[in-house]
Design an enzyme around this catalytic site. Sequence first.
Site, PDB file in Angstrom:
ATOM      1  N   ASN A 423       0.823  -1.195   0.000  1.00  0.00           N
ATOM      2  CA  ASN A 423       0.000   0.000   0.000  1.00  0.00           C
ATOM      3  C   ASN A 423       0.870   1.264   0.000  1.00  0.00           C
ATOM      4  O   ASN A 423       1.041   1.897  -1.048  1.00  0.00           O
ATOM      5  CB  ASN A 423      -0.944  -0.018   1.200  1.00  0.00           C
ATOM      6  CG  ASN A 423      -1.993   1.048   1.134  1.00  0.00           C
ATOM      7  OD1 ASN A 423      -1.830   2.040   0.443  1.00  0.00           O
ATOM      8  ND2 ASN A 423      -3.082   0.861   1.856  1.00  0.00           N
ATOM      9  N   ASP A 424       1.444   1.610   1.140  1.00  0.00           N
ATOM     10  CA  ASP A 424       2.195   2.866   1.231  1.00  0.00           C
ATOM     11  C   ASP A 424       3.348   2.943   0.225  1.00  0.00           C
ATOM     12  O   ASP A 424       3.668   4.013  -0.267  1.00  0.00           O
ATOM     13  CB  ASP A 424       2.765   3.030   2.644  1.00  0.00           C
ATOM     14  CG  ASP A 424       1.659   3.248   3.664  1.00  0.00           C
ATOM     15  OD1 ASP A 424       0.612   3.782   3.256  1.00  0.00           O
ATOM     16  OD2 ASP A 424       1.849   2.889   4.825  1.00  0.00           O
ATOM     17  N   VAL A 425       3.972   1.784  -0.059  1.00  0.00           N
ATOM     18  CA  VAL A 425       5.168   1.809  -0.903  1.00  0.00           C
ATOM     19  C   VAL A 425       4.839   2.059  -2.373  1.00  0.00           C
ATOM     20  O   VAL A 425       5.741   2.194  -3.194  1.00  0.00           O
ATOM     21  CB  VAL A 425       5.962   0.497  -0.776  1.00  0.00           C
ATOM     22  CG1 VAL A 425       6.441   0.310   0.644  1.00  0.00           C
ATOM     23  CG2 VAL A 425       5.150  -0.700  -1.230  1.00  0.00           C
ATOM     24  N   VAL A 426       3.531   2.117  -2.726  1.00  0.00           N
ATOM     25  CA  VAL A 426       3.159   2.446  -4.096  1.00  0.00           C
ATOM     26  C   VAL A 426       2.268   3.693  -4.138  1.00  0.00           C
ATOM     27  O   VAL A 426       1.647   3.973  -5.147  1.00  0.00           O
ATOM     28  CB  VAL A 426       2.421   1.274  -4.790  1.00  0.00           C
ATOM     29  CG1 VAL A 426       3.359   0.090  -4.956  1.00  0.00           C
ATOM     30  CG2 VAL A 426       1.187   0.856  -4.003  1.00  0.00           C
ATOM     31  N   SER A 464      -0.691   1.843   7.678  1.00  0.00           N
ATOM     32  CA  SER A 464      -0.319   3.090   8.336  1.00  0.00           C
ATOM     33  C   SER A 464      -1.485   4.069   8.405  1.00  0.00           C
ATOM     34  O   SER A 464      -1.384   5.122   8.997  1.00  0.00           O
ATOM     35  CB  SER A 464       0.844   3.743   7.588  1.00  0.00           C
ATOM     36  OG  SER A 464       0.388   4.243   6.353  1.00  0.00           O
TER      37      SER A 464
END
Lengths: 497, 102
Positions: A423-426, A464
């Site tokens: 999620n956050d890393v993209v 997050s």
Amino acid sequence: MNFIVQLSYLIAAVLFILGLKAMSSPRTARRGIVWAGVGMVLATLITFLHPAVHGVTNYILIVIGIAVAGGLAWWSGRRVAMTEMPQMVALYNGMGGGAAAAIAGVEMLRALRTLPDGLQAQAQALAADAGISVAAAEAALRAEGVGSASVAGALGSDVAILAILGALIGTVAFSGSLIAWAKLDGRMKRNKLVPGQQIVNIVVFALAILFGIMTFFTDSIAVVAIFFALGLLFGVFVAVPIGGADMPVIISLFNALTGLAVAFEGYAIGNPAMIIAGTVVGAAGTLLTQLMAKAMNRPITNVLFAGWGAQDGGSGETSDGEMRDVSPEDAGITMAYAERVIIVPGYGMAVAQAQHKIWELVELLQDRGVEVKFAIHPVAGRMPGHMNVLLAEAGVPYDMIFDMEDINEEFGMTDVAVVIGANDVVNPAARDDASSPIYGMPILNVDEAENVFVIKRGRGAGFSGVENKLFFNENTRLVFGDGQKVAAGMVQAVKGL
Amino acid sequence: MAIEGFVAIYIFMLAGFAGFEVISRVPVILHTPLMSGSNFVHGIVVVGAMVVLGHAETVAEQIVGFIAVVLAAGNAVGGYVVTERMLEMFKSKDEQKKGAKE
């Protein structure tokens, strides 16, 4: 005998360094751990011959301790699932820190015990010489300052300083790692213990330092006990506010700290194997921690003192637009007719145990001539490299797996990017939206691919709590469902063609 | 064996450089196994724990020393097992096992 002991420690230290070196390349990694293991067994067995070890009870206690704890650790390490590895590393690491602190504890108990003994002996000698009572002689000696001898006096200043530092670091690593274990294992959810956590942390830390200094000068067991308790408390307070993506960084940091504590206690008891192995781990672990913090674009001080959760997961501007979804079968068919596919796995894939199905899908796609690659963000999973291990477990060869820097430019030439459990890393907000809490974190440029499929359990925000703009993009389609079932649906669709 | 001041500082320094050197060129794929491996290496604390328990003379010292041995043995053995299991995955391609866990 002492010569044999020292020689075995030297050999063990060499084997540890060679083993770690071998572990830094995939081809030799398995050899490396075996070498280090041989060094450990050798050093442990020869230590039974150590000249300081005496007493039948002590020998029996040592054997029982090693057998019971070793057996339990062997059993738990064998049966734990691959996804749960990070918390096991945290747990075992915490035990090492606790052991270092306990060594310091024994040394301080010894120091405190020898202090009154020395005073008694001197008082008796003086009483015999001067013909006064022992109590009077003792009082006279105390008046001269003999009785105020301290931990430092008994151990020597250098040993006392390093033993105290090692104890502080060891207790923090112990309790902090246990909290990290509890959080990763889902046994603990809360991010706050007391109001004003950050100020409380600073106060507790200052108190721990103060009592550490007092331990140096004291001859009282109570001061030493309070010092240890404060160290444990500080470890808990440091680890509790940390959550989400910062967790791997903090485990790595505790790992480095334990190494340092072991090195310091090694100096305190004059054990060169502990000094060398501990320092090597301390240095390597510090570097690893820095690499991880850098990958997330968060200075290590932020990780320690801010805590992601403390910001209440505040998201930047909310996105307008809507999510568009697609069935697993349609997504699978699109992939089957693509030329280039990149798969971006995250921890969610591992939780859903979808990696085996995904690999089955990839093999089918490869048979059709589709070029498939895996792209791994540096902090994917719960530890750096965790995702690689999980993929390797499913049978994905490591030459198909690419790091962020190596693959990020290829997304623009990719027909389909599949995001599963990440999620956050993209999230393009990290690149474009300065108001986002994750702004500045390097991301995989998935949104540049022609089509993006995001496999996702539900519509909510991720780990997050930050909203992901990728989900609302024109070229993004969401595939809702359990990762494993979705992957199975895609496999069926490709097989049916 | 006592290690005197400056010699100890040299040991700390050289071992520190060795640690940096070992990890500086490691691919991301091995970060987790390497962290786990270094976690195993500081399990050497077990020899220190054995020595302090070995020269314990009061019950209090024996209790704390026993705790040290128990924790250290857990660190060493557990660290080895999980590292070995992770590295098990890096077998050559022909040895690939599929669907090992469902």
